[in-house]
Motif scaffolding. Structure first.
Motif, PDB file in Angstrom:
ATOM      1  N   GLY A 197       0.763  -1.304  -0.122  1.00 36.81           N
ATOM      2  CA  GLY A 197      -0.506  -0.419   0.082  1.00 36.81           C
ATOM      3  C   GLY A 197       0.827   1.677   0.361  1.00 36.81           C
ATOM      4  O   GLY A 197       1.490   1.281   0.851  1.00 36.81           O
ATOM      5  N   ASP A 198       0.039   2.102  -0.848  1.00 30.57           N
ATOM      6  CA  ASP A 198       1.125   3.248  -0.522  1.00 30.57           C
ATOM      7  C   ASP A 198       0.969   4.280   0.677  1.00 30.57           C
ATOM      8  O   ASP A 198      -0.984   4.372   1.330  1.00 30.57           O
ATOM      9  N   GLN A 199       1.896   5.964   0.427  1.00 28.94           N
ATOM     10  CA  GLN A 199       1.598   6.112   1.924  1.00 28.94           C
ATOM     11  C   GLN A 199       1.702   8.030   1.513  1.00 28.94           C
ATOM     12  O   GLN A 199       2.235   8.003   0.655  1.00 28.94           O
ATOM     13  N   PHE A 200       0.851   8.669   2.054  1.00 30.45           N
ATOM     14  CA  PHE A 200       0.962   9.699   2.025  1.00 30.45           C
ATOM     15  C   PHE A 200       1.648  10.531   3.261  1.00 30.45           C
ATOM     16  O   PHE A 200       1.348  10.076   4.960  1.00 30.45           O
ATOM     17  N   LEU A 201       2.431  11.185   3.247  1.00 30.86           N
ATOM     18  CA  LEU A 201       3.655  12.257   3.613  1.00 30.86           C
ATOM     19  C   LEU A 201       2.347  13.271   3.790  1.00 30.86           C
ATOM     20  O   LEU A 201       1.719  14.456   2.981  1.00 30.86           O
ATOM     21  N   THR A 202       1.891  13.838   5.551  1.00 30.71           N
ATOM     22  CA  THR A 202       0.873  14.364   5.297  1.00 30.71           C
ATOM     23  C   THR A 202       1.047  15.625   6.608  1.00 30.71           C
ATOM     24  O   THR A 202       2.021  14.944   7.628  1.00 30.71           O
ATOM     25  N   ILE A 203       0.851  16.392   6.560  1.00 30.14           N
ATOM     26  CA  ILE A 203       0.621  17.839   7.345  1.00 30.14           C
ATOM     27  C   ILE A 203      -0.978  18.098   8.126  1.00 30.14           C
ATOM     28  O   ILE A 203      -1.397  18.704   7.749  1.00 30.14           O
ATOM     29  N   ASN A 204      -0.399  18.374   9.661  1.00 27.10           N
ATOM     30  CA  ASN A 204      -1.324  19.599  10.054  1.00 27.10           C
ATOM     31  C   ASN A 204      -1.997  20.544   9.157  1.00 27.10           C
ATOM     32  O   ASN A 204      -0.880  21.520   8.140  1.00 27.10           O
ATOM     33  N   LYS A 205      -3.430  20.816   8.510  1.00 33.13           N
ATOM     34  CA  LYS A 205      -3.834  22.304   8.625  1.00 33.13           C
ATOM     35  C   LYS A 205      -3.010  23.165   7.910  1.00 33.13           C
ATOM     36  O   LYS A 205      -3.193  24.270   8.138  1.00 33.13           O
ATOM     37  N   GLN A 206      -2.916  23.422   9.782  1.00 34.97           N
ATOM     38  CA  GLN A 206      -1.908  24.878  10.364  1.00 34.97           C
ATOM     39  C   GLN A 206      -0.212  25.181  10.014  1.00 34.97           C
ATOM     40  O   GLN A 206       0.158  26.362  10.224  1.00 34.97           O
ATOM     41  N   VAL A 207       0.678  24.339   9.128  1.00 35.94           N
ATOM     42  CA  VAL A 207       1.483  24.110   8.949  1.00 35.94           C
ATOM     43  C   VAL A 207       1.753  25.181   8.063  1.00 35.94           C
ATOM     44  O   VAL A 207       0.885  24.902   6.575  1.00 35.94           O
ATOM     45  N   PRO A 208       2.008  26.196   7.649  1.00 32.28           N
ATOM     46  CA  PRO A 208       1.761  26.873   6.109  1.00 32.28           C
ATOM     47  C   PRO A 208       2.648  27.023   5.409  1.00 32.28           C
ATOM     48  O   PRO A 208       3.568  27.424   4.681  1.00 32.28           O
ATOM     49  N   ALA A 209       2.306  25.460   4.536  1.00 33.53           N
ATOM     50  CA  ALA A 209       2.299  25.091   3.083  1.00 33.53           C
ATOM     51  C   ALA A 209       1.518  24.139   2.997  1.00 33.53           C
ATOM     52  O   ALA A 209       1.267  23.803   3.614  1.00 33.53           O
ATOM     53  N   THR A 210       1.352  24.605   1.036  1.00 32.52           N
ATOM     54  CA  THR A 210       0.050  23.679   0.646  1.00 32.52           C
ATOM     55  C   THR A 210       0.553  22.945  -0.321  1.00 32.52           C
ATOM     56  O   THR A 210       0.071  21.707  -0.777  1.00 32.52           O
ATOM     57  N   ASN A 211       1.558  22.467  -0.110  1.00 31.37           N
ATOM     58  CA  ASN A 211       2.339  21.080  -1.216  1.00 31.37           C
ATOM     59  C   ASN A 211       3.794  20.956  -0.684  1.00 31.37           C
ATOM     60  O   ASN A 211       4.560  21.930   0.043  1.00 31.37           O
ATOM     61  N   ILE A 212       4.668  20.164  -1.530  1.00 29.69           N
ATOM     62  CA  ILE A 212       6.270  19.623  -0.576  1.00 29.69           C
ATOM     63  C   ILE A 212       6.959  20.273  -1.034  1.00 29.69           C
ATOM     64  O   ILE A 212       8.187  20.610  -0.304  1.00 29.69           O
ATOM     65  N   GLN A 213       7.047  21.427  -2.266  1.00 30.64           N
ATOM     66  CA  GLN A 213       8.363  22.029  -1.493  1.00 30.64           C
ATOM     67  C   GLN A 213       8.268  23.648  -0.794  1.00 30.64           C
ATOM     68  O   GLN A 213       9.007  23.514  -0.351  1.00 30.64           O
ATOM     69  N   GLU A 214       7.164  24.330  -0.635  1.00 29.25           N
ATOM     70  CA  GLU A 214       6.691  24.672   0.149  1.00 29.25           C
ATOM     71  C   GLU A 214       6.748  24.119   1.329  1.00 29.25           C
ATOM     72  O   GLU A 214       7.508  25.054   2.744  1.00 29.25           O
ATOM     73  N   PHE A 215       7.090  23.086   1.578  1.00 31.73           N
ATOM     74  CA  PHE A 215       6.913  23.321   3.041  1.00 31.73           C
ATOM     75  C   PHE A 215       8.832  22.808   3.316  1.00 31.73           C
ATOM     76  O   PHE A 215       9.007  22.825   4.200  1.00 31.73           O
ATOM     77  N   ILE A 216       8.883  21.977   2.217  1.00 21.48           N
ATOM     78  CA  ILE A 216      10.532  21.422   1.800  1.00 21.48           C
ATOM     79  C   ILE A 216      11.415  23.074   2.587  1.00 21.48           C
ATOM     80  O   ILE A 216      12.026  23.397   3.762  1.00 21.48           O
ATOM     81  N   GLN A 217      11.194  24.119   1.740  1.00 18.12           N
ATOM     82  CA  GLN A 217      11.643  25.359   1.932  1.00 18.12           C
ATOM     83  C   GLN A 217      10.964  26.300   3.447  1.00 18.12           C
ATOM     84  O   GLN A 217      12.053  26.791   4.192  1.00 18.12           O
ATOM     85  N   LEU A 218      10.131  25.795   4.411  1.00 19.33           N
ATOM     86  CA  LEU A 218       9.095  25.988   5.183  1.00 19.33           C
ATOM     87  C   LEU A 218      10.825  25.265   6.256  1.00 19.33           C
ATOM     88  O   LEU A 218      10.891  26.006   7.057  1.00 19.33           O
ATOM     89  N   VAL A 219      10.437  23.934   6.556  1.00 14.79           N
ATOM     90  CA  VAL A 219      11.834  23.851   7.511  1.00 14.79           C
ATOM     91  C   VAL A 219      13.169  24.786   7.435  1.00 14.79           C
ATOM     92  O   VAL A 219      13.624  24.332   8.205  1.00 14.79           O
ATOM     93  N   LYS A 220      13.140  23.986   5.770  1.00 11.20           N
ATOM     94  CA  LYS A 220      14.855  24.223   6.169  1.00 11.20           C
ATOM     95  C   LYS A 220      15.048  25.863   6.363  1.00 11.20           C
ATOM     96  O   LYS A 220      16.153  26.529   6.872  1.00 11.20           O
ATOM     97  N   SER A 221      13.699  26.803   6.177  1.00  8.39           N
ATOM     98  CA  SER A 221      13.922  28.532   7.145  1.00  8.39           C
ATOM     99  C   SER A 221      14.019  28.770   8.699  1.00  8.39           C
ATOM    100  O   SER A 221      14.399  29.176   9.142  1.00  8.39           O
ATOM    101  N   LYS A 222      13.203  27.368   9.060  1.00  3.47           N
ATOM    102  CA  LYS A 222      13.158  27.250  10.277  1.00  3.47           C
ATOM    103  C   LYS A 222      13.291  25.708  11.052  1.00  3.47           C
ATOM    104  O   LYS A 222      12.720  25.028  11.388  1.00  3.47           O
ATOM    105  N   PRO A 223      15.124  25.566  11.225  1.00  2.32           N
ATOM    106  CA  PRO A 223      15.278  24.106  11.436  1.00  2.32           C
ATOM    107  C   PRO A 223      15.080  23.695  12.456  1.00  2.32           C
ATOM    108  O   PRO A 223      14.853  24.576  13.531  1.00  2.32           O
ATOM    109  N   HIS A 224      14.828  22.509  13.022  1.00  2.00           N
ATOM    110  CA  HIS A 224      14.166  21.798  14.373  1.00  2.00           C
ATOM    111  C   HIS A 224      12.844  22.889  15.308  1.00  2.00           C
ATOM    112  O   HIS A 224      13.020  22.815  16.299  1.00  2.00           O
TER     113      HIS A 224
END
Length: 292
Positions: free
Chosen positions: A90-117
């Motif tokens: 079965g496939d699996q989804f990388l899933t985030i909470n709605k409050q995380v300010p990212a709408t796609n994987i690219q935005e999420f990666i940029q967000l984490v890199k801008s705010k590590p840990h």
């Protein structure tokens, strides 16, 4: 023998197949649950059983290709078992909470890199396959996001929905209702083709992370080492024949599982290949047996 409690996919799949395989083999198949140690108690018990085809292990991938590199085990699943075939995967989804300010994987990666840990992911237990799959994502995307280890997948959901952890890896069935009501947002599919329920969510290959295709959620059937090839072949043929039945086909759809049925040789080769990959992931992320 199933290494987990009743109710999950690892338990449901062998029960789905058991009825059909019993009819094909003319032999009653009883599914016994032996939970504990991330499935490894059952793995060891089957590995030490008589190689006569009467004691089999219904596994999930973590017991076979991940645990040997993250936990202290008394047997080597790759070497101490005969690998019959996969029930499915079965496939699996990388899933985030709605409050995380990212709408796609690219935005999420940029967000984490801008705010590590500053963000956290939840997994179903230290050293398990979800832990390594998420660490593999971190490693390939070069992200600094910290882990929170839960005692089972069901315990993740309250903290993910309430945003105490921001990220996890979920099946369609687990995630679906929460994605539909907007509390969770799938951003990446660990799979080879897009899910028709979420056509806008890219696959790992489309997102530039093709190595994550290895992180599939498969379920298999195994026998003790030394079980005669004639017995292995008979069980394998019964499993494949059962996949042709309406009952199994409908059950796989309900569980969100793609049918398996690979040959013992192909299954063994896949296990060897994936085990080597997750050995390297465990080493690079410094996850060691006995350190959980």
């Amino acid at each position: 023998m199933v290494g987990f409690s009743a109710g999950g996919t690892t338990d449901a799949l062998p029960r789905l197949f058991a009825t059909q395989m019993s009819q094909i083999l003319g032999q009653t198949i009883v599914v016994e649950n032996k939970p504990g140690a991330a499935g490894n108690i059952a793995t060891a018990q089957v590995a030490r059983s008589a190689p006569d085809g009467y004691t089999l292990l219904a596994s999930s991938i973590g017991q076979i290709t991940v645990s040997p590199h993250t936990m202290d085990m008394s047997v080597d699943p790759q070497k101490d078992l005969e690998h019959i075939s996969m029930f499915g995967e079965g496939d699996q989804f990388l899933t985030i909470n709605k409050q995380v300010p990212a709408t796609n994987i690219q935005e999420f990666i940029q967000l984490v890199k801008s705010k590590p840990h500053t963000l956290f992911y939840g997994d179903s237990g230290a050293g398990g396959n979800m832990h390594l799959y998420l660490e593999y994502f971190k490693m390939l995307a070069r992200l600094d996001i910290d882990a929170v280890h839960f005692k089972g997948g069901s315990q993740i959901m309250p903290d993910l929905i309430s945003n105490r952890v921001q990220l996890s890896l979920l099946s369609n069935i687990v995630m679906n209702s929460h994605a539909k009501d907007g509390s969770l947002r799938p951003i990446l599919l660990y799979g080879k083709k897009r899910d028709p329920d979420y056509p806008d969510v890219p696959t790992v290959r489309e997102a530039g992370l093709p190595d994550l295709e290895t992180a599939s959620n498969w379920f298999g059937l195994h026998a003790p080492k030394g079980t005669p090839h004639s017995v292995i072949d008979k069980i394998y043929r019964a499993l494949v024949e059962s996949m042709k039945t309406k009952e199994v086909q409908e059950g796989l759809i309900t569980l969100g599982i793609t049918a398996g049925g690979n040959t013992p040789e192909a299954f063994s080769q896949r296990i060897a290949r994936e085990s080597e990959i997750f050995k390297k992931v465990a080493e690079l992320t410094k996850i060691k047996p006995g350190s959980n």
